[in-house]
Enzyme design. Structure first.
Site, short mmCIF file in Angstrom:
data_model
loop_
_atom_site.label_atom_id
_atom_site.label_comp_id
_atom_site.label_asym_id
_atom_site.label_seq_id
_atom_site.Cartn_x
_atom_site.Cartn_y
_atom_site.Cartn_z
N GLU A 193 3.68 67.45 18.59
CA GLU A 193 4.84 66.55 18.56
C GLU A 193 4.72 65.45 19.62
O GLU A 193 5.08 64.30 19.37
CB GLU A 193 6.12 67.37 18.75
CG GLU A 193 6.38 68.29 17.57
CD GLU A 193 7.59 69.21 17.72
OE1 GLU A 193 7.92 69.90 16.74
OE2 GLU A 193 8.21 69.22 18.80
N LYS A 216 19.11 62.89 19.85
CA LYS A 216 19.30 62.44 18.47
C LYS A 216 20.40 61.36 18.36
O LYS A 216 21.17 61.14 19.29
CB LYS A 216 19.65 63.66 17.60
CG LYS A 216 18.52 64.69 17.53
CD LYS A 216 18.82 65.80 16.54
CE LYS A 216 17.70 66.82 16.50
NZ LYS A 216 17.93 67.86 15.47
N ASN A 268 22.95 67.81 15.85
CA ASN A 268 23.01 68.80 16.93
C ASN A 268 22.42 68.27 18.25
O ASN A 268 21.95 69.02 19.09
CB ASN A 268 22.36 70.12 16.49
CG ASN A 268 20.89 69.98 16.16
OD1 ASN A 268 20.35 68.89 16.17
ND2 ASN A 268 20.23 71.09 15.88
N HIS A 294 16.51 67.83 19.86
CA HIS A 294 15.41 68.64 19.30
C HIS A 294 14.52 69.07 20.45
O HIS A 294 14.30 68.31 21.39
CB HIS A 294 14.58 67.81 18.31
CG HIS A 294 13.26 68.45 17.99
ND1 HIS A 294 13.12 69.42 17.03
CD2 HIS A 294 12.03 68.30 18.55
CE1 HIS A 294 11.86 69.82 17.00
NE2 HIS A 294 11.18 69.16 17.92
N THR A 331 20.42 76.27 17.35
CA THR A 331 20.45 75.12 16.43
C THR A 331 21.86 74.84 15.94
O THR A 331 22.30 73.69 15.89
CB THR A 331 19.54 75.42 15.20
OG1 THR A 331 18.22 75.70 15.67
CG2 THR A 331 19.51 74.25 14.24
N TYR A 380 9.26 65.85 10.46
CA TYR A 380 9.97 67.02 9.91
C TYR A 380 9.32 67.53 8.62
O TYR A 380 9.98 68.23 7.85
CB TYR A 380 11.44 66.67 9.68
CG TYR A 380 12.28 66.71 10.95
CD1 TYR A 380 12.40 67.88 11.69
CD2 TYR A 380 12.96 65.59 11.39
CE1 TYR A 380 13.17 67.94 12.84
CE2 TYR A 380 13.74 65.63 12.55
CZ TYR A 380 13.84 66.81 13.27
OH TYR A 380 14.61 66.88 14.40
#
Ligand code: CMP
Length: 140
Positions: A128, A11, A114, A117, A93, A51
């Site tokens: 995905e 991320k 975080n 993913h 998470t 998402y």
């Protein structure tokens, strides 16, 4: 044990801090192979679609803003039990609840930022992966 694939995102909080290599080292040390990888700027449409399952959650707008705030690295990981194994490598998470040695314990900044993913099931992994990768971009 079955060879599986899972989908991963490094991320914006992690790419910004030059942690792509450190995260990939943890992935590979766990026996997962990175068989697809590209650095992209996620569009608002992509983030909202990816998402979409969270669209009623109070953090949805902030999550979309965060995920489009800088480069991300999308990945396909392959290995025995890859979905569950990568979830172990990532940790919980919420980094405050993550086990020692996990990516999120070592690198995450917050429950939103975080660092990574990972898919939560083999079925979602396929969805995905197909969302971000063409078949020819995956080489095992
Ligand atoms: P991820 O595993 O990518 O799935 C959904 C993401 O939403 C999650 O990681 C976090 O980045 C974010 N998220 C989950 N729970 C919260 C929360 N309570 N507050 C803010 N962001 C969250």
């Amino acid at each position: 044990m079955a060879v599986e694939r899972t989908f991963s995102i490094i991320k914006p909080d992690a790419t910004k801090r030059n942690l792509t290599g450190a995260i990939n080292q943890k992935i590979e040390a766990a026996g997962l192979r990175i068989i697809g990888q590209k650095r992209i700027k996620m569009s608002k449409t992509q983030a909202e679609g990816f998402y979409g399952v969270h669209k009623e959650r109070p953090f949805f707008g902030s999550l979309v803003t965060f995920m489009t705030s800088g480069p991300v690295v999308v990945q396909v990981l392959q290995g025995d039990n890859a979905v569950a194994k990568y979830r172990e490598v990532m940790g919980a998470t919420d980094p405050a609840k993550a086990n020692a040695g996990t990516i999120r314990k070592e690198f995450a900044e917050s429950i939103e930022a975080n660092s990574v993913h990972g898919s939560d099931s083999p079925e979602n992994a396929k969805i995905e992966i197909d969302f971000f990768f063409k078949p020819e971009e995956i080489v095992d």
